[in-house]
Design a protein around this motif. Structure first.
Motif, short mmCIF file in Angstrom:
data_model
loop_
_atom_site.label_atom_id
_atom_site.label_comp_id
_atom_site.label_asym_id
_atom_site.label_seq_id
_atom_site.Cartn_x
_atom_site.Cartn_y
_atom_site.Cartn_z
N ALA A 37 0.87 -1.18 0.00
CA ALA A 37 0.00 0.00 0.00
C ALA A 37 0.90 1.23 0.00
CB ALA A 37 -0.91 -0.01 1.22
N TYR A 38 0.57 2.20 -0.84
CA TYR A 38 1.47 3.34 -0.98
C TYR A 38 0.73 4.54 -1.57
CZ TYR A 38 1.41 2.00 -5.90
OH TYR A 38 1.00 1.70 -7.17
N TYR A 39 1.29 5.71 -1.31
CA TYR A 39 0.83 6.93 -1.95
C TYR A 39 1.82 7.24 -3.05
CZ TYR A 39 -1.33 11.50 -2.50
OH TYR A 39 -2.01 12.59 -2.99
N ASN A 40 1.34 7.32 -4.28
CA ASN A 40 2.21 7.48 -5.44
C ASN A 40 2.57 8.95 -5.65
OD1 ASN A 40 3.69 7.05 -7.71
ND2 ASN A 40 1.96 6.56 -9.02
N HIS A 41 3.75 9.29 -5.18
CA HIS A 41 4.27 10.64 -5.36
C HIS A 41 5.79 10.54 -5.32
CE1 HIS A 41 4.41 15.01 -5.15
NE2 HIS A 41 5.31 14.88 -4.21
N GLN A 86 -5.50 6.58 -1.96
CA GLN A 86 -6.10 7.80 -2.51
C GLN A 86 -7.11 8.33 -1.51
OE1 GLN A 86 -7.69 6.27 -6.20
NE2 GLN A 86 -5.89 6.98 -7.31
N ILE A 87 -7.27 9.62 -1.50
CA ILE A 87 -8.27 10.24 -0.62
C ILE A 87 -9.44 10.75 -1.45
CG2 ILE A 87 -6.72 10.81 1.28
CD1 ILE A 87 -6.51 13.66 0.11
N GLU A 88 -10.60 10.83 -0.79
CA GLU A 88 -11.81 11.33 -1.46
C GLU A 88 -11.68 12.82 -1.80
OE1 GLU A 88 -14.49 9.71 -2.43
OE2 GLU A 88 -14.17 7.79 -1.45
N GLN A 89 -11.08 13.58 -0.88
CA GLN A 89 -10.97 15.02 -1.08
C GLN A 89 -9.94 15.34 -2.17
OE1 GLN A 89 -10.69 13.33 1.76
NE2 GLN A 89 -11.75 14.35 3.44
N ASN A 90 -10.22 16.35 -2.95
CA ASN A 90 -9.31 16.77 -4.00
C ASN A 90 -8.51 17.98 -3.49
OD1 ASN A 90 -7.99 17.08 -6.41
ND2 ASN A 90 -9.71 18.07 -7.44
N ILE A 91 -7.48 17.69 -2.67
CA ILE A 91 -6.65 18.78 -2.11
C ILE A 91 -5.18 18.45 -2.30
CG2 ILE A 91 -8.33 19.61 -0.44
CD1 ILE A 91 -7.01 17.92 1.68
N LEU A 99 -9.49 13.53 6.58
CA LEU A 99 -9.32 12.91 5.27
C LEU A 99 -10.06 11.57 5.21
CD1 LEU A 99 -5.52 13.55 4.60
CD2 LEU A 99 -7.48 14.84 3.73
N THR A 100 -10.67 11.30 4.08
CA THR A 100 -11.40 10.06 3.87
C THR A 100 -10.70 9.27 2.77
OG1 THR A 100 -13.45 11.23 4.38
CG2 THR A 100 -13.66 9.09 3.31
N ILE A 101 -10.43 8.01 3.05
CA ILE A 101 -9.75 7.14 2.10
C ILE A 101 -10.74 6.57 1.10
CG2 ILE A 101 -8.43 4.97 1.90
CD1 ILE A 101 -6.87 7.32 3.15
N LYS A 102 -10.37 6.63 -0.19
CA LYS A 102 -11.16 5.96 -1.23
C LYS A 102 -10.90 4.46 -1.09
CE LYS A 102 -11.17 9.36 -4.95
NZ LYS A 102 -10.74 9.64 -6.32
N ASN A 133 -1.23 8.51 6.69
CA ASN A 133 -1.64 8.43 8.09
C ASN A 133 -3.14 8.14 8.20
OD1 ASN A 133 1.02 9.09 8.67
ND2 ASN A 133 0.56 11.25 8.95
N ALA A 134 -3.92 8.77 7.33
CA ALA A 134 -5.37 8.53 7.31
C ALA A 134 -5.66 7.09 6.90
CB ALA A 134 -6.06 9.51 6.37
N PHE A 135 -4.88 6.57 5.97
CA PHE A 135 -5.02 5.17 5.54
C PHE A 135 -4.79 4.24 6.74
CE2 PHE A 135 -2.91 1.25 4.19
CZ PHE A 135 -3.87 0.71 3.36
N ILE A 136 -3.72 4.50 7.49
CA ILE A 136 -3.43 3.68 8.66
C ILE A 136 -4.59 3.75 9.66
CG2 ILE A 136 -1.91 3.36 10.66
CD1 ILE A 136 0.40 4.42 8.85
N ARG A 137 -5.09 4.95 9.90
CA ARG A 137 -6.22 5.12 10.83
C ARG A 137 -7.46 4.37 10.35
NH1 ARG A 137 -4.18 10.51 11.02
NH2 ARG A 137 -3.32 10.95 13.08
#
Length: 160
Positions: free
Chosen positions: A7-11, A38-43, A55-58, A86-90
């Motif tokens: 699991a990862y954030y692609n950046h 990925q998060i639901e919010q577009n920020i 933050l909400t995880i997709k 961090n939100a993903f872990i939560r």
């Protein structure tokens, strides 16, 4: 043969680490599943810090039961793990005894990147087996990929 979730954030250079780790797991006959966080919010990345707890995880993961190992990767932003990670872990269900390996990529000092992730995971009951920071001011080259391979060898000896 183990079941592995990456699991990862692609950046930044995170994808290069994921690609090489995935290849190494497959070469070792493990089953690998990828989950791009990925998060639901577009920020943007910087604004995520102000809104981290909101933050909400997709497509959050409802169970880690089938996985023998979870590899979690983040870019380093402002000396920390990315708020989306961090939100993903939560968002994870209880992880009692689940084994994790953490990595981060970035430029400069890692700050509290790994500590933050470890702390959040320990509250879920997870076991962090190993972690690594891949830091470089340049693009990932063969030398950096070699570091990824050495990291894999180190943690796979402990786990498999």
């Amino acid at each position: 043969m183990a079941e592995v979730l990456i699991a990862y954030y692609n950046h930044g250079e995170v994808q290069k680490v994921v690609d090489r780790l995935k290849q190494l797991f497959i070469e070792s006959k493990h089953n690998v599943e990828e989950n791009q966080i990925q998060i639901e919010q577009n920020i943007d990345l910087k604004k995520q810090f102000k809104l981290e707890k909101d933050l909400t995880i997709k497509a959050p993961i409802s169970s880690l039961e089938k996985y023998d190992l979870v590899v979690l990767g983040t870019p380093i932003v402002s000396f920390s793990s990315l708020p989306a990670v961090n939100a993903f872990i939560r968002s994870l269900p209880k992880c009692d005894g689940k084994r994790f390996v953490l990595f981060a990529t970035g430029i400069g000092l890692p700050g509290s990147t790994i500590k933050k992730m470890q702390s959040l995971l320990s509250m879920k009951g997870a076991i962090v087996e190993d972690s690594q920071i891949f830091s470089s001011i340049f693009m990932f080259d063969a030398k950096k990929i070699k570091e990824v391979e050495e990291f894999y060898k180190k943690f796979s000896k402990k786990i498999f």
